[in-house]
Design an enzyme around this catalytic site. Structure first.
Site, PDB file in Angstrom:
ATOM      1  N   GLU A  11       0.814  -1.237   0.000  1.00  0.00           N
ATOM      2  CA  GLU A  11       0.000   0.000   0.000  1.00  0.00           C
ATOM      3  C   GLU A  11       0.840   1.276   0.000  1.00  0.00           C
ATOM      4  O   GLU A  11       0.593   2.189   0.795  1.00  0.00           O
ATOM      5  CB  GLU A  11      -0.964  -0.025   1.199  1.00  0.00           C
ATOM      6  CG  GLU A  11      -1.840  -1.266   1.206  1.00  0.00           C
ATOM      7  CD  GLU A  11      -2.863  -1.305   2.348  1.00  0.00           C
ATOM      8  OE1 GLU A  11      -2.787  -0.472   3.261  1.00  0.00           O
ATOM      9  OE2 GLU A  11      -3.743  -2.179   2.288  1.00  0.00           O
ATOM     10  N   GLU A  33      -5.652 -10.716  -1.901  1.00  0.00           N
ATOM     11  CA  GLU A  33      -6.541 -10.546  -0.731  1.00  0.00           C
ATOM     12  C   GLU A  33      -8.013 -10.490  -1.155  1.00  0.00           C
ATOM     13  O   GLU A  33      -8.779  -9.649  -0.696  1.00  0.00           O
ATOM     14  CB  GLU A  33      -6.169  -9.275   0.040  1.00  0.00           C
ATOM     15  CG  GLU A  33      -4.707  -9.228   0.435  1.00  0.00           C
ATOM     16  CD  GLU A  33      -4.321  -8.038   1.313  1.00  0.00           C
ATOM     17  OE1 GLU A  33      -5.218  -7.376   1.874  1.00  0.00           O
ATOM     18  OE2 GLU A  33      -3.112  -7.784   1.434  1.00  0.00           O
TER      19      GLU A  33
HETATM   20  C1  XIL Z   1      -6.174  -6.742   7.993  1.00  0.00           C
HETATM   21  C2  XIL Z   1      -6.546  -7.960   8.826  1.00  0.00           C
HETATM   22  O1  XIL Z   1      -7.422  -8.758   8.060  1.00  0.00           O
HETATM   23  C3  XIL Z   1      -7.214  -7.527  10.107  1.00  0.00           C
HETATM   24  O2  XIL Z   1      -7.410  -8.652  10.964  1.00  0.00           O
HETATM   25  C4  XIL Z   1      -6.351  -6.487  10.820  1.00  0.00           C
HETATM   26  O3  XIL Z   1      -7.067  -5.996  11.939  1.00  0.00           O
HETATM   27  C5  XIL Z   1      -5.998  -5.341   9.901  1.00  0.00           C
HETATM   28  O4  XIL Z   1      -5.370  -5.859   8.737  1.00  0.00           O
HETATM   29  N1  XIL Z   1      -4.862  -4.908   3.433  1.00  0.00           N
HETATM   30  C6  XIL Z   1      -3.823  -5.675   3.889  1.00  0.00           C
HETATM   31  C7  XIL Z   1      -4.050  -6.589   5.026  1.00  0.00           C
HETATM   32  O5  XIL Z   1      -2.747  -5.687   3.280  1.00  0.00           O
HETATM   33  O6  XIL Z   1      -2.879  -6.763   5.802  1.00  0.00           O
HETATM   34  C8  XIL Z   1      -5.184  -6.162   5.904  1.00  0.00           C
HETATM   35  O7  XIL Z   1      -5.429  -7.159   6.878  1.00  0.00           O
HETATM   36  C9  XIL Z   1      -6.416  -5.905   5.050  1.00  0.00           C
HETATM   37  C10 XIL Z   1      -6.163  -4.807   4.045  1.00  0.00           C
END
Ligand code: XIL
Length: 346
Positions: free
Chosen positions: A143, A254
């Site tokens: 990100e 994701e």
């Molecule tokens: C999220 C997790 O799913 C949650 O449990 C945590 O509280 C916050 O992070 N983008 C990403 C992930 O790269 O690491 C994130 O994961 C979701 C958005």
């Protein structure tokens, strides 16, 4: 129709269905790795690539400059060795879930670029080095681009411009020359400006000889505002980079599909058949596109962000409401969308 469950030996398996196209994976937590649990049966049957949802991020692994916590990631690595499954490391450098000590000195002043980069290198060498040969893919940076285009103005960027990104890739390559190195981000399919910045930045890295192997598309999608034509158009900006780097790969890292718009304040939506139909149609169209990309040899894997609806972060983020974003339901039942998606492979 009688229900079928994701852990049943006779149930179809995502990983098997798509095996000639791409790997299919899920984000898990180390506590899902209890061998006689239903979770374990589901994850080993359905998936062949895994990401730890939180436990390999800098906050849990490196809470203080001289304190490292690796027991959970070690467990994950042992699971990979035992089963031969592919493991993804998530993530080395991110503005989120990164302890603040990286950025400040003992007088609470921001550190110099030199200090920050040296702390970052130490982190990367230690983590990537420890799992050398065990974690096959790393989301080296996560990100780093703004939704409106341009680089994200995180503390990383304020202190070290884009140098930190390039140095992160170089350091990871040195620490494990065989690991695949990914730049990972969200909304790359929905923000034209963000996709343009990503394509331009990856081009710049390739031209500078920075060892980037692929782009990670998080694909946190939405049932109502995901525009498939736009998604395809933006993803094509990345496949076009193969003109200058023929082996550049894409990974979907994701994947999920929320049934709430971002600003939606409502508590629980009613998950009707009609909604499920829409959901299923969108997922099916998406997987047809994934197959198309895989046939071109550019898509390595599709990883869902969670095992099943019940374990998804979207039940609590950005608000607490019941969500239904995955192909496997909260009881581990295979949703209708699961059958429609797997049905595209003849
Ligand atoms: C999220 C997790 O799913 C949650 O449990 C945590 O509280 C916050 O992070 N983008 C990403 C992930 O790269 O690491 C994130 O994961 C979701 C958005």
């Amino acid at each position: 129709m009688e229900k079928m469950y994701a852990y049943e030996p006779s149930a179809p398996s995502l990983t098997e269905v798509f095996s000639k196209y791409f790997k299919v994976g899920a984000a898990i937590n180390s506590w899902n790795l209890e061998k006689d649990s239903r979770e374990y049966a589901v994850l080993t049957k359905q998936f062949d690539v895994f990401t730890l949802e939180n436990e390999s991020k800098p906050e849990p692994t490196h809470p203080e400059p001289d304190r490292w916590v690796f027991d959970r990631v070690d467990r994950f690595a042992a699971f990979g060795e035992e089963t031969g499954k592919t493991l993804r490391g998530h993530t080395l450098v991110w503005h989120g879930q990164c302890p603040m000590w990286f950025f400040f000195d003992e007088n609470k002043q921001l550190v110099t670029e030199e200090v920050l980069i040296s702390r970052m290198k130490d982190h990367i060498r230690t983590v990537v080095g420890r799992y050398k040969g065990k974690i096959a893919v790393w989301d080296v940076v996560n990100e780093v681009i703004r939704d409106e285009g341009g680089m994200r103005e995180s503390l990383w960027y304020k202190i070290a411009g884009t140098n930190y990104i390039k140095e992160a890739f170089r350091t990871a390559r040195e620490a494990d020359p065989s690991a695949r190195l990914i730049i990972n981000d969200y909304n790359l399919e929905s923000s034209d400006a963000k996709a343009d910045t990503m394509a331009a930045f990856v081009r710049e890295m390739i031209e500078d000889g920075v060892p980037v192997d692929g782009i990670g598309l998080q694909m946190h999608l939405n049932l109502f505002d995901t525009d498939m034509d736009k998604l395809r158009r933006n993803v094509r900006k990345f496949t076009a980079l193969r003109e200058i780097k023929p082996d550049l790969m894409l990974e979907v890292t994701e994947l999920d599909m929320s049934c709430y718009l971002w600003a939606d304040e409502s508590t629980d939506v009613e998950w009707t058949d009609e909604l499920h139909e829409q959901f299923s149609a969108k997922y099916t169209e998406l997987f047809r596109f994934y197959v198309e990309l895989a046939e071109e040899g550019v898509l390595d894997s599709v990883v869902f962000w969670g095992l099943d609806d019940g374990h998804s972060w979207l039940n609590g983020f950005p608000r607490r409401h019941k969500n239904y974003p995955l192909l496997i339901g909260r009881d581990f039942e295979l949703k209708k969308a699961f059958f429609n998606v797997t049905g595209i492979v003849k």
